[in-house]
Design a protein around this motif. Structure first.
Motif, PDB file in Angstrom:
ATOM      1  N   ALA A 100       0.833  -1.200   0.000  1.00  0.00           N
ATOM      2  CA  ALA A 100       0.000   0.000   0.000  1.00  0.00           C
ATOM      3  C   ALA A 100       0.873   1.258   0.000  1.00  0.00           C
ATOM      4  N   GLN A 101       0.247   2.387  -0.264  1.00  0.00           N
ATOM      5  CA  GLN A 101       0.968   3.656  -0.261  1.00  0.00           C
ATOM      6  C   GLN A 101       1.588   3.902   1.115  1.00  0.00           C
ATOM      7  N   PRO A 102       2.882   4.186   1.175  1.00  0.00           N
ATOM      8  CA  PRO A 102       3.533   4.348   2.492  1.00  0.00           C
ATOM      9  C   PRO A 102       3.093   5.613   3.207  1.00  0.00           C
ATOM     10  N   SER A 103       3.282   5.629   4.489  1.00  0.00           N
ATOM     11  CA  SER A 103       2.998   6.805   5.299  1.00  0.00           C
ATOM     12  C   SER A 103       3.672   8.036   4.709  1.00  0.00           C
ATOM     13  N   LYS A 104       2.988   9.182   4.800  1.00  0.00           N
ATOM     14  CA  LYS A 104       3.563  10.432   4.308  1.00  0.00           C
ATOM     15  C   LYS A 104       4.756  10.867   5.147  1.00  0.00           C
ATOM     16  N   GLU A 105       4.955  10.215   6.297  1.00  0.00           N
ATOM     17  CA  GLU A 105       6.090  10.536   7.156  1.00  0.00           C
ATOM     18  C   GLU A 105       7.263   9.574   6.935  1.00  0.00           C
ATOM     19  N   ALA A 106       7.295   8.956   5.768  1.00  0.00           N
ATOM     20  CA  ALA A 106       8.382   8.017   5.451  1.00  0.00           C
ATOM     21  C   ALA A 106       9.751   8.672   5.593  1.00  0.00           C
ATOM     22  N   PHE A 107       9.843   9.949   5.267  1.00  0.00           N
ATOM     23  CA  PHE A 107      11.137  10.634   5.313  1.00  0.00           C
ATOM     24  C   PHE A 107      11.690  10.710   6.734  1.00  0.00           C
ATOM     25  N   LEU A 108      10.823  10.691   7.757  1.00  0.00           N
ATOM     26  CA  LEU A 108      11.314  10.659   9.131  1.00  0.00           C
ATOM     27  C   LEU A 108      12.133   9.396   9.372  1.00  0.00           C
ATOM     28  N   HIS A 109      11.600   8.288   8.921  1.00  0.00           N
ATOM     29  CA  HIS A 109      12.256   6.996   9.101  1.00  0.00           C
ATOM     30  C   HIS A 109      13.540   6.932   8.274  1.00  0.00           C
ATOM     31  N   ARG A 110      13.454   7.359   7.026  1.00  0.00           N
ATOM     32  CA  ARG A 110      14.630   7.299   6.167  1.00  0.00           C
ATOM     33  C   ARG A 110      15.782   8.128   6.744  1.00  0.00           C
ATOM     34  N   SER A 111      15.483   9.300   7.249  1.00  0.00           N
ATOM     35  CA  SER A 111      16.522  10.153   7.825  1.00  0.00           C
ATOM     36  C   SER A 111      17.197   9.476   9.008  1.00  0.00           C
ATOM     37  N   MET A 112      16.408   8.829   9.852  1.00  0.00           N
ATOM     38  CA  MET A 112      16.958   8.149  11.015  1.00  0.00           C
ATOM     39  C   MET A 112      17.813   6.952  10.590  1.00  0.00           C
ATOM     40  N   TYR A 113      17.331   6.158   9.640  1.00  0.00           N
ATOM     41  CA  TYR A 113      18.100   5.007   9.174  1.00  0.00           C
ATOM     42  C   TYR A 113      19.424   5.422   8.549  1.00  0.00           C
ATOM     43  N   GLU A 114      19.409   6.502   7.785  1.00  0.00           N
ATOM     44  CA  GLU A 114      20.619   6.934   7.094  1.00  0.00           C
ATOM     45  C   GLU A 114      21.700   7.370   8.069  1.00  0.00           C
ATOM     46  N   GLU A 115      21.316   7.847   9.241  1.00  0.00           N
ATOM     47  CA  GLU A 115      22.285   8.328  10.214  1.00  0.00           C
ATOM     48  C   GLU A 115      22.642   7.277  11.266  1.00  0.00           C
ATOM     49  N   ARG A 116      21.802   6.272  11.426  1.00  0.00           N
ATOM     50  CA  ARG A 116      22.026   5.273  12.474  1.00  0.00           C
ATOM     51  C   ARG A 116      22.103   3.891  11.837  1.00  0.00           C
ATOM     52  N   ALA A 117      23.325   3.474  11.538  1.00  0.00           N
ATOM     53  CA  ALA A 117      23.537   2.188  10.871  1.00  0.00           C
ATOM     54  C   ALA A 117      23.032   1.020  11.722  1.00  0.00           C
ATOM     55  N   GLY A 118      23.006   1.186  13.030  1.00  0.00           N
ATOM     56  CA  GLY A 118      22.563   0.113  13.907  1.00  0.00           C
ATOM     57  C   GLY A 118      21.067   0.069  14.137  1.00  0.00           C
ATOM     58  N   ALA A 119      20.335   1.006  13.551  1.00  0.00           N
ATOM     59  CA  ALA A 119      18.884   1.029  13.748  1.00  0.00           C
ATOM     60  C   ALA A 119      18.228  -0.053  12.905  1.00  0.00           C
ATOM     61  N   GLY A 120      17.531  -0.971  13.562  1.00  0.00           N
ATOM     62  CA  GLY A 120      16.826  -2.025  12.850  1.00  0.00           C
ATOM     63  C   GLY A 120      15.343  -1.754  12.715  1.00  0.00           C
ATOM     64  N   ALA A 121      14.837  -0.771  13.494  1.00  0.00           N
ATOM     65  CA  ALA A 121      13.414  -0.449  13.453  1.00  0.00           C
ATOM     66  C   ALA A 121      13.200   0.933  14.047  1.00  0.00           C
ATOM     67  N   ILE A 122      12.076   1.548  13.667  1.00  0.00           N
ATOM     68  CA  ILE A 122      11.730   2.888  14.146  1.00  0.00           C
ATOM     69  C   ILE A 122      10.235   2.932  14.444  1.00  0.00           C
ATOM     70  N   VAL A 123       9.892   3.557  15.563  1.00  0.00           N
ATOM     71  CA  VAL A 123       8.501   3.736  15.957  1.00  0.00           C
ATOM     72  C   VAL A 123       8.245   5.227  16.133  1.00  0.00           C
ATOM     73  N   HIS A 124       7.185   5.714  15.495  1.00  0.00           N
ATOM     74  CA  HIS A 124       6.757   7.112  15.661  1.00  0.00           C
ATOM     75  C   HIS A 124       5.302   7.108  16.090  1.00  0.00           C
ATOM     76  N   LEU A 125       5.038   7.667  17.280  1.00  0.00           N
ATOM     77  CA  LEU A 125       3.683   7.710  17.814  1.00  0.00           C
ATOM     78  C   LEU A 125       3.292   9.137  18.168  1.00  0.00           C
ATOM     79  N   HIS A 126       1.984   9.330  18.381  1.00  0.00           N
ATOM     80  CA  HIS A 126       1.463  10.574  18.930  1.00  0.00           C
ATOM     81  C   HIS A 126       0.950  10.274  20.348  1.00  0.00           C
ATOM     82  N   SER A 127       1.681   9.455  21.074  1.00  0.00           N
ATOM     83  CA  SER A 127       1.248   9.004  22.391  1.00  0.00           C
ATOM     84  C   SER A 127       0.991  10.192  23.324  1.00  0.00           C
ATOM     85  N   THR A 128      -0.035  10.076  24.153  1.00  0.00           N
ATOM     86  CA  THR A 128      -0.619  11.209  24.858  1.00  0.00           C
ATOM     87  C   THR A 128       0.380  12.010  25.690  1.00  0.00           C
ATOM     88  N   HIS A 129       1.103  11.362  26.579  1.00  0.00           N
ATOM     89  CA  HIS A 129       1.964  12.102  27.497  1.00  0.00           C
ATOM     90  C   HIS A 129       3.201  12.666  26.794  1.00  0.00           C
TER      91      HIS A 129
END
Length: 220
Positions: free
Chosen positions: A76-105
């Motif tokens: 399916a069409q990827p999240s419009k915030e894909a660039f957030l993940h790509r930026s993090m992956y490009e700078e952190r070679a050890g990053a295997g996963a990324i979570v972005h939430l709007h969690s309340t607190h």
């Protein structure tokens, strides 16, 4: 590539893990509606939850797959915030996963004035120090603004997590479960911070933090 990178043989399992953790986060109220997104690194790109998708109702076959140039490969069409993940992956070679939430607190803290932009949550617990460390605050950008990716890129090499002003956290981990657990620890610390905001607190001091870094071999 890091040890966290998946082979093609692992992709099916990782798709199921994204669905599992997405449902868990949604059912526990850590994400609402179609907010938030999750990604996992593969050997030939990465998986990302679709745009306007509820994390509690994901289909493993419909997860978007992108290559390292950001091109949509399948699903399916990827999240419009894909660039957030790509930026993090490009700078952190050890990053295997990324979570972005709007969690309340965490989102509530991101809306507060007077925060230290270099470290916007105090080290209230050892577990926050161990899983997050310092949490920089990124100034407000409208949702989908590519400039936000550049802002993240400037901090991601030194920080496994950032807090987006008036938005929410972006957290990386070596694996998906590590990223999810770190996100949960951030949310719990944000909750403590808000509960204690009118009371004197006793954050960990530099010596206590240095001991944690030494004993647990934390990356700073």
């Amino acid at each position: 590539m890091s040890a966290a990178v998946a082979t093609g043989r692992d992709e099916h399992r990782l798709r199921e893990e994204i669905v599992h953790f997405g449902r868990s986060l949604f059912n526990r109220g850590l994400t609402a509606g179609s907010s938030g997104n999750i990604s996992v690194r593969l050997d030939d790109g990465w998986l990302l939850t679709p745009t306007n998708a509820c994390l509690g109702e994901l289909d493993p076959a419909e997860l978007a797959k992108l290559d390292w140039d950001g091109r949509h490969v399948s699903g399916a069409q990827p999240s419009k915030e894909a660039f957030l993940h790509r930026s993090m992956y490009e700078e952190r070679a050890g990053a295997g996963a990324i979570v972005h939430l709007h969690s309340t607190h965490s989102a509530a803290v991101s809306c507060m004035g007077g925060l230290d932009c270099e470290d916007c949550l105090p080290p209230l617990t050892a577990y926050f120090v161990m899983k997050i460390g310092k949490l920089p605050l990124i100034p407000y950008y409208r949702p989908g603004d590519p400039a936000l990716g550049d802002a993240i890129r400037g901090l991601a090499r030194k920080h496994c997590a950032v807090l987006l002003a008036n938005h929410g956290p972006v957290v990386s981990g070596t694996t998906l479960d590590a990223a999810v657990y770190a996100t949960e620890e951030l949310e719990e610390t944000a909750k403590l911070f808000l509960l204690l905001r009118d009371l004197p607190t006793r954050p960990l001091n530099d010596a206590q933090i240095d001991e944690l870094v030494r004993v647990f071999k934390l990356q700073r």
